[in-house]
Design an enzyme around this catalytic site. Sequence first.
Site, PDB file in Angstrom:
ATOM      1  N   GLU A  37       0.839  -1.190   0.000  1.00  0.00           N
ATOM      2  CA  GLU A  37       0.000   0.000   0.000  1.00  0.00           C
ATOM      3  C   GLU A  37       0.877   1.244   0.000  1.00  0.00           C
ATOM      4  O   GLU A  37       1.880   1.294   0.705  1.00  0.00           O
ATOM      5  CB  GLU A  37      -0.913   0.038   1.244  1.00  0.00           C
ATOM      6  CG  GLU A  37      -1.890  -1.110   1.305  1.00  0.00           C
ATOM      7  CD  GLU A  37      -3.005  -0.908   2.343  1.00  0.00           C
ATOM      8  OE1 GLU A  37      -3.170   0.226   2.847  1.00  0.00           O
ATOM      9  OE2 GLU A  37      -3.699  -1.895   2.633  1.00  0.00           O
ATOM     10  N   HIS A  95      -4.456   6.346   0.098  1.00  0.00           N
ATOM     11  CA  HIS A  95      -3.731   5.079   0.191  1.00  0.00           C
ATOM     12  C   HIS A  95      -4.277   4.143  -0.863  1.00  0.00           C
ATOM     13  O   HIS A  95      -5.323   4.400  -1.462  1.00  0.00           O
ATOM     14  CB  HIS A  95      -3.802   4.478   1.597  1.00  0.00           C
ATOM     15  CG  HIS A  95      -5.146   3.945   2.012  1.00  0.00           C
ATOM     16  ND1 HIS A  95      -6.215   4.751   2.304  1.00  0.00           N
ATOM     17  CD2 HIS A  95      -5.585   2.672   2.187  1.00  0.00           C
ATOM     18  CE1 HIS A  95      -7.253   4.001   2.655  1.00  0.00           C
ATOM     19  NE2 HIS A  95      -6.905   2.735   2.585  1.00  0.00           N
ATOM     20  N   HIS A  97      -5.290   0.129  -2.219  1.00  0.00           N
ATOM     21  CA  HIS A  97      -5.806  -1.178  -1.801  1.00  0.00           C
ATOM     22  C   HIS A  97      -5.297  -2.226  -2.784  1.00  0.00           C
ATOM     23  O   HIS A  97      -5.878  -2.395  -3.848  1.00  0.00           O
ATOM     24  CB  HIS A  97      -7.343  -1.181  -1.796  1.00  0.00           C
ATOM     25  CG  HIS A  97      -7.949  -0.557  -0.578  1.00  0.00           C
ATOM     26  ND1 HIS A  97      -9.322  -0.411  -0.437  1.00  0.00           N
ATOM     27  CD2 HIS A  97      -7.384  -0.077   0.552  1.00  0.00           C
ATOM     28  CE1 HIS A  97      -9.566   0.150   0.757  1.00  0.00           C
ATOM     29  NE2 HIS A  97      -8.418   0.373   1.359  1.00  0.00           N
ATOM     30  N   ASP A 108     -10.534   1.332   7.720  1.00  0.00           N
ATOM     31  CA  ASP A 108     -10.438   2.734   7.306  1.00  0.00           C
ATOM     32  C   ASP A 108     -11.438   3.577   8.086  1.00  0.00           C
ATOM     33  O   ASP A 108     -11.107   4.659   8.576  1.00  0.00           O
ATOM     34  CB  ASP A 108     -10.711   2.877   5.800  1.00  0.00           C
ATOM     35  CG  ASP A 108      -9.613   2.260   4.960  1.00  0.00           C
ATOM     36  OD1 ASP A 108      -8.470   2.163   5.450  1.00  0.00           O
ATOM     37  OD2 ASP A 108      -9.895   1.875   3.802  1.00  0.00           O
TER      38      ASP A 108
HETATM   39 ZN   LIG Z   1      -8.008   1.156   3.174  1.00  0.00          ZN
END
Ligand SMILES: [Zn+2]
Length: 161
Positions: A37, A95, A97, A108
């Site tokens: 990530e 970010h 995934h 999250d």
């Molecule tokens: Zn996430």
Amino acid sequence: MKDRGSENSGQSQNQIVFSARLHQEVRDLAALHWPEEVCGLLIASKDSPNRIGRVVVARNVADDPQKTFEIDPQTLFDTHRAVRTSNETIVGCFHSHPNGNVLPSNTDRERADEDGFLWLIIATTHTGAGASGMYRIVHQTSDAPDDGANIRYFQRCKLTE
Ligand SMILES: [Zn+2]
């Protein structure tokens, strides 16, 4: 609970200007780092917080960067300090995934402690970057005094260039 009026104004609140160049920059970065990530911050000027002016890429210092992200605290510190003396503000984070899911995860939501913060998520797979989604976290406090329940949910934002 919100009334209709605030819900309507919330609609325009959720039009986010994000240039194709910046968007591509983040997507390329996310694709490059699969299966880990990537993460960073979204910066806007205080006058127009819905227009992303720049992004700050951070090192993902999570123990397991293939499963989660943690923005390098030094980058957080430096960025907070930089915007304090400027006309800028940190309006969100991004970010990726690496499982290809563009929706925010339960984790999250649990981590989205700052009401109104933007969350950009880039889905990635071994073939590159897939869909991107911009979301705004909304914190709601129940009206019932003894309820004490706090509800938080992500609103999908509309991206324009
Ligand atoms: Zn996430």
